[in-house]
Write an enzyme that holds these catalytic residues in place. Structure first.
Site, PDB file in Angstrom:
ATOM      1  CG  HIS A 147     -23.837 -36.257  16.988  1.00 49.23           C
ATOM      2  ND1 HIS A 147     -22.907 -35.022  17.214  1.00 49.23           N
ATOM      3  CD2 HIS A 147     -23.123 -36.742  16.644  1.00 49.23           C
ATOM      4  CE1 HIS A 147     -22.076 -35.517  15.901  1.00 49.23           C
ATOM      5  NE2 HIS A 147     -22.556 -36.645  15.441  1.00 49.23           N
ATOM      6  CG  ASN A 148     -30.360 -34.216  16.366  1.00 51.52           C
ATOM      7  OD1 ASN A 148     -31.260 -35.026  15.439  1.00 51.52           O
ATOM      8  ND2 ASN A 148     -30.505 -32.888  16.163  1.00 51.52           N
ATOM      9  CG  ASN A 149     -34.868 -36.466  17.870  1.00 48.06           C
ATOM     10  OD1 ASN A 149     -34.244 -35.979  17.859  1.00 48.06           O
ATOM     11  ND2 ASN A 149     -36.400 -37.213  18.617  1.00 48.06           N
ATOM     12  CG  LEU A 150     -34.737 -34.806  13.786  1.00 45.25           C
ATOM     13  CD1 LEU A 150     -35.272 -34.381  14.874  1.00 45.25           C
ATOM     14  CD2 LEU A 150     -34.964 -33.615  12.819  1.00 45.25           C
ATOM     15  CG  HIS A 151     -26.921 -38.042  13.298  1.00 49.62           C
ATOM     16  ND1 HIS A 151     -26.672 -38.561  12.378  1.00 49.62           N
ATOM     17  CD2 HIS A 151     -26.535 -38.723  14.377  1.00 49.62           C
ATOM     18  CE1 HIS A 151     -26.067 -39.321  12.639  1.00 49.62           C
ATOM     19  NE2 HIS A 151     -24.892 -39.757  14.336  1.00 49.62           N
ATOM     20  CG  HIS A 187     -25.625 -44.554  16.421  1.00 46.88           C
ATOM     21  ND1 HIS A 187     -26.366 -44.029  15.263  1.00 46.88           N
ATOM     22  CD2 HIS A 187     -24.201 -43.550  15.280  1.00 46.88           C
ATOM     23  CE1 HIS A 187     -25.932 -42.661  14.762  1.00 46.88           C
ATOM     24  NE2 HIS A 187     -25.094 -42.312  14.744  1.00 46.88           N
ATOM     25  CG  ASP A 188     -24.161 -40.403  17.698  1.00 44.69           C
ATOM     26  OD1 ASP A 188     -22.890 -40.925  18.271  1.00 44.69           O
ATOM     27  OD2 ASP A 188     -24.256 -39.854  16.004  1.00 44.69           O
ATOM     28  CD  GLN A 346     -19.325 -30.337   4.681  1.00 44.53           C
ATOM     29  OE1 GLN A 346     -20.409 -31.615   4.396  1.00 44.53           O
ATOM     30  NE2 GLN A 346     -19.508 -30.221   5.918  1.00 44.53           N
TER      31      GLN A 346
END
Length: 500
Positions: A147-151, A187-188, A346
């Protein structure tokens, strides 16, 4: 929390997934909800093809203009990566590498420029750059693996794909598109790398502040809007009071709906609505479902991208498990790094969460876009080899052949190839039913197949390890028994000698 009897999880047979995976599905994706309030429906508005041209224009043409304006400068390598921005399986990792790990800054700026938001809402370019930089920093605050900037950039790009490639943008006003893109980007924001349940169980300050309800989602919204109130970050400064209220309400609705515990209720409500003879889909609920689906869409992307996201998410789960061990809390599902079934988790995620979500979302899009199909077909259908450059630009697909986008021109418009071939429609098929491309279908099937093969290998490895452990234990027990017997024999020898 257990699922309602009516939701999909209750229909999962106990032996369909391992207990641990079922527990994770139940604890993450279910929750009792109050009835959501109804909003007045808004009739679809026809959009001009010029809007499609604006959204699908080539990136390099955009940045030839950038060099002579006040807009932000983009490194050449970033421009190269952004040329594939319309692809379903866009590689956000490549963008982060090209852009000095600032994917939110470059992708967010590019999207808002593509859709004309900077011009339409008079957003000062310097203010937008500062805002995106602050949002990026907030995503990096806790150094989360997932949950970071890439996400954030990945979800925003996926939302763009749905807006542009399905024609959803033509159903929306400019303000609604602006709200949708901003909601995806924030959103996150300032995600802690732990779940809502962890905040509640550990009694964090954030859980106390929001009374254990949608803890993280409430924080994402509140913190992002506090950034927007700062003068050098206020990209909404030129909105009217009514525009601001509408945009803020829509963003709040969309981001709150990304709370995974609302998942089954959200799908159930939309599925029930779509069964009506003439469903009237509220735009807020439609966009909320789109954002939620984009938020959980990585299993529907190309395998190499999906696998990378999966490993990052599991590492984030395991770090939470380490915290739970330190705090004396029970492990949350999938958070014990020494006892987690990766492949099985998964498979369960794809079969019971992602696939049903994408199916309902696609059904919803086809229903709401059907009335404006002539326009959406211009924007979403794949251009044939005889189209000129302007037609290719208006398609939003950069002139990609059908093989690259996973759809034929017929399937993007009428949903059937038989009509295109012989002019007669299937009697069992609704005539000229509008259909959207579904590039995620193939990816989901391929990824699930790979995970099932991996699950078999993992089960064999576990069985072999268990057998080896059992054999070692048996050998150790036998050795101990032999040692005990030998010791007993040694003790009897002096006694026998003394008797003799």
């Amino acid at each position: 929390r257990l699922a309602d009897e009516d939701d999909e999880l209750s229909e999962v047979q106990p032996d369909a997934v391992p207990p641990e995976v079922r527990e994770w599905l139940a604890s993450t994706f279910t929750r009792q909800l109050a009835t959501t309030r109804k909003k007045s429906d808004e009739k679809p508005k026809f959009r001009s093809v010029a809007h499609a041209i604006r959204a699908g224009i080539f990136v390099d043409r955009i940045y030839r203009r950038v060099s002579s304006t006040a807009l932000m400068q983009f490194p050449p390598e970033v421009v190269r990566v952004l040329k594939t921005l319309d692809d379903w399986s866009f590689d956000v990792f490549a963008l982060a590498e090209a852009g000095n790990c600032q994917p939110v800054k470059y992708l967010g700026y590019d999207l808002l420029n593509r859709y004309g938001m900077i011009h339409k809402f008079k957003v000062p370019p310097a203010t937008l750059e500062t805002f995106l930089t602050r949002i990026e920093e907030g995503y990096c605050r806790f150094r989360n693996p997932y949950h970071n900037n890439l996400h954030a950039a990945d979800v925003a790009q996926t939302v763009h794909h749905v807006l542009c490639q399905t024609g959803l943008m033509h159903w929306l006003t400019d303000l609604e598109i602006f709200a949708t893109l901003l909601a995806a980007l924030i959103h996150d924001y300032e995600h802690t790398g732990t779940t809502n349940n962890f905040h509640v169980m550990s009694g964090s300050d954030t859980a106390m502040l929001y009374n254990d309800r949608a803890v993280l989602e409430n924080h994402h919204i509140s913190a992002a809007f506090r950034v927007l109130k700062e003068d050098d970050c206020n990209v909404l400064q030129n909105l009217s009071r009514d525009e601001y209220r509408e945009l803020r309400t829509l963003i709040i609705d969309m981001v709150l709906a990304t709370d995974m515990s609302f998942h089954f209720q959200q799908l159930k409500n939309m599925r029930n609505l779509l069964t009506l003879a003439e469903p009237q889909v509220d735009k807020s609920k439609a966009l909320s479902l789109v954002l939620h689906c984009c938020d959980i869409s990585h299993p529907a992307k190309r395998w190499d991208i999906h696998h990378k996201w999966t490993m990052l998410l599991l590492e984030e789960f395991f770090r939470q498990g380490d915290l739970e061990r330190e705090l004396g809390l029970p492990f949350s599902p999938l958070c014990d790094r020494n006892n987690t079934l990766v492949a099985e988790s998964q498979i369960g995620f794809i079969e019971f969460i992602v696939e049903p979500s994408m199916t309902v979302c696609a059904d919803m899009l086809e229903i709401v876009l059907a009335p404006i199909a002539p326009i959406t077909c211009n924007a979403a259908s794949v251009p044939n080899n005889n189209t000129n450059n302007n037609e290719a630009i208006s398609s939003g697909g950069e002139g990609k052949p059908a093989a690259e986008t996973g759809a034929t021109q017929g399937s993007a418009t009428t949903g059937g190839s038989s009509t295109a071939k012989n002019g007669s429609a299937d009697p069992n098929e609704k005539p000229n039913r509008f259909k959207i491309r579904k590039p995620w279908t193939t990816c989901l099937a391929e990824n699930k197949k790979i995970w099932k093969e991996q699950a078999v290998r993992d089960a064999e490895a576990r069985a072999a390890a268990a057998a080896a452990e059992a054999a070692a234990a048996a050998a150790a027990a036998a050795a101990e028994e032999n040692e005990t017997t030998a010791d007993g024999a040694e003790e009897t020898k002096p006694e026998e000698a003394e008797e003799t």
